[in-house]
Enzyme design. Structure first.
Site, short mmCIF file in Angstrom:
data_model
loop_
_atom_site.label_atom_id
_atom_site.label_comp_id
_atom_site.label_asym_id
_atom_site.label_seq_id
_atom_site.Cartn_x
_atom_site.Cartn_y
_atom_site.Cartn_z
N TYR A 144 0.86 -1.19 0.00
CA TYR A 144 0.00 0.00 0.00
C TYR A 144 0.90 1.23 0.00
O TYR A 144 1.83 1.32 0.80
CB TYR A 144 -0.89 -0.01 1.25
CG TYR A 144 -1.75 1.23 1.41
CD1 TYR A 144 -2.80 1.50 0.52
CD2 TYR A 144 -1.52 2.13 2.45
CE1 TYR A 144 -3.59 2.62 0.68
CE2 TYR A 144 -2.32 3.25 2.62
CZ TYR A 144 -3.35 3.49 1.73
OH TYR A 144 -4.14 4.61 1.88
N ASP A 239 9.41 2.95 -0.75
CA ASP A 239 8.39 3.60 0.06
C ASP A 239 8.68 3.22 1.51
O ASP A 239 8.32 2.14 1.99
CB ASP A 239 7.00 3.14 -0.37
CG ASP A 239 5.91 3.81 0.48
OD1 ASP A 239 6.25 4.52 1.45
OD2 ASP A 239 4.72 3.60 0.17
N LYS A 267 4.96 9.04 8.64
CA LYS A 267 4.83 8.50 10.00
C LYS A 267 5.90 9.06 10.96
O LYS A 267 5.78 10.17 11.40
CB LYS A 267 4.82 6.97 9.95
CG LYS A 267 3.63 6.44 9.09
CD LYS A 267 3.43 4.97 9.18
CE LYS A 267 2.46 4.45 8.13
NZ LYS A 267 1.07 4.43 8.48
C1 LIG Z 1 4.11 2.23 3.13
C2 LIG Z 1 3.09 3.32 3.14
N1 LIG Z 1 3.10 4.24 2.17
C3 LIG Z 1 2.23 5.25 2.14
C4 LIG Z 1 1.25 5.37 3.10
C5 LIG Z 1 0.29 6.51 3.07
O1 LIG Z 1 0.55 7.39 4.09
P1 LIG Z 1 -0.59 8.39 4.61
O2 LIG Z 1 -1.61 7.55 5.29
O3 LIG Z 1 0.13 9.33 5.52
O4 LIG Z 1 -1.16 9.07 3.41
C6 LIG Z 1 1.19 4.43 4.13
C7 LIG Z 1 0.16 4.53 5.17
O5 LIG Z 1 -0.06 3.67 5.97
C8 LIG Z 1 2.14 3.39 4.15
O6 LIG Z 1 2.14 2.45 5.12
#
Ligand SMILES: Cc1ncc(COP(=O)(O)O)c(C=O)c1O
Length: 439
Positions: A144, A239, A267
């Protein structure tokens, strides 16, 4: 456990907010019941509006590596409240945070601050396309990357939890720019590059997946991604929104010794406030406006509150590298001695108990888990004051504020679940036939 106030709030919320929540998994749809409405947090604990106390392994879905309300963050926020919460103009703190990020993650030579992980991955993808002049992206099933249109294809997290393979509202032409492949399959990536290598702008990957539950990369998988992207002139985007500053100060790329071209952070980098970042090689980041033609902007980007929280947390982690060993040790204690019938995946302080006997290495194997049994386990723990993510397909986290006693209590509570005969309380629950029955 009395949750009457949470129940009343949930009923009111559902009339006003879709599902009563501002992010889908919080609604408990896959586990049933009423989500506790949280009144406050402190260290490893959260307290709901009915006064129930929980040991928290969600930690706001990862950011709170120092637990709730760490004094350094509270102090930093207080200072900012005295001077103003947003200026929409450059501030000294932004330079400090950018320097800290570049120092901690050496592959990041230049960085841009944004406000959410979604914004970070969306921007990184745009930069990869703008830089390479190509349109296609490889992503992996069960990963995700936020709710970016073209990346909501076979995505993990809430999409996996709710069983939504591909969301409504994304034009087919956007989804068609994404090639979704099985995580950990080097062969699948090789084939995709052989067939369409000259059109692929980037491979985006959670280097350790957290969003189908915790799934580590196989030996050589990340290295293969590095080699293949380099060979075909595509960019490698790590990511690290979840893994950044969690698995090591330099994130998964430090742990596995791989240098990404672009990295997304979120985060922990915002210390519990809305802040995220993307960055990488200077020659690539120099194409971002106003230096270059790739546009990306944000009214509240780099706002002093979030930036100061980020500085407080990263500064602490940098000054206390022993933290990583401590939280890894605690997490190892948490995940040791799990009975047959459960597969535990753990990397550092990220973990998942999968209700399956088979190894979980990709989305195919993750989705074979007995989610009904997970649901029962989840409620057993919640009712005894242990707050896990309300989905089989999420990672749990341990913070520096979790004590050995917290962990021991969690282990004992889980052990009781596995040993007792009368814990089949979830209405209508039938264990899947292929899994060991509870005694
Ligand atoms: C690996 C990863 N990328 C992107 C995101 C998206 O981040 P946000 O919820 O701050 O938009 C998340 C959210 O859990 C994530 O775990």
């Amino acid at each position: 456990m009395n949750r009457s106030k949470s129940e009343a709030l949930f009923a009111a919320a559902q009339k006003l907010i879709p599902g009563g929540v501002n992010s889908p998994v919080r609604a408990y749809r896959s586990v049933g019941g009423t989500p506790p409405f949280i009144a406050r947090g402190d260290g490893s604990r959260i307290y709901d509006v009915d006064g129930n106390e929980y040991i928290d392994y969600v930690l706001s879905w990862g950011p709170l590596i120092l637990g709730h309300r760490p004094p350094q963050v509270i102090e930093a926020l207080r200072e900012v409240l005295e001077i103003g919460t947003s200026f929409g103009a450059p501030t000294e703190r932004e330079v400090d945070l950018a320097a800290l990020i570049c120092e901690c993650v050496p592959s990041i030579e230049m960085v841009r601050l944004v406000s959410s992980g979604t914004e970070a991955t969306m921007s990184a993808l745009r930069v990869a396309r703008g830089f390479t002049g190509r349109d296609l992206t490889i992503k992996f099933e069960g990963c995700y990357h936020g709710h970016v249109d073209s990346l909501l294809v076979k995505a993990g997290s809430g999409m996996a939890t709710l069983g939504i393979a591909d969301t409504a509202g994304v034009p087919e032409s956007f989804a068609a720019t994404t090639i979704a492949l099985p995580f950990n399959s080097i062969e699948a990536v090789e084939i995709a590059f052989r067939e369409r290598g000259d059109k692929i702008a980037a491979v985006i990957v959670e280097p350790v997946v957290g969003n189908m539950g915790c799934v580590p990369p196989r030996d050589g998988f990340l290295k293969a991604l590095r080699d293949l992207t380099a060979k075909y002139g595509a960019l490698l985007i790590f990511d690290e929104v979840m893994t950044g500053f969690r698995l090591a100060l330099g994130g998964a790329q430090e742990l596995y010794g791989i240098k990404a071209d672009l990295t997304t952070l979120g985060k922990i980098v915002g210390g519990g406030l809305p802040l995220a970042a993307y960055g990488g090689r200077a020659d690539i980041m120099s194409k971002v406006a106003p230096l270059g033609p790739i546009y990306q902007a944000g009214t509240l980007s780099g706002n002093p509150l979030a930036v100061s929280a980020g500085i407080a947390v990263l500064g602490y982690l940098k000054a206390h590298p022993e933290v990583y060993e401590t939280i890894e040790k605690r997490t190892a204690q948490l995940t040791a001695n799990i009975p047959e019938g459960i597969t535990v995946n753990r990397v550092g302080s990220m973990f998942t108990f999968f209700f399956t006997t088979d190894p979980v290495v990709d989305w195919e194997s993750a989705k074979r888990c007995d989610t009904a049994r997970f649901k029962q386990f989840f409620h057993w723990m919640l009712d005894r004051g242990i707050y896990f993510a309300p989905s089989q397909f999420e990672a749990g986290f341990v913070s520096t504020s979790h004590s050995e006693q917290d962990i021991a209590r969690t282990v004992d509570t889980a052990k009781e679940f596995f040993e007792r005969a009368d814990c089949q309380s979830a209405a209508g629950y039938q264990p899947a036939p292929h899994l060991p029955q509870l005694e």
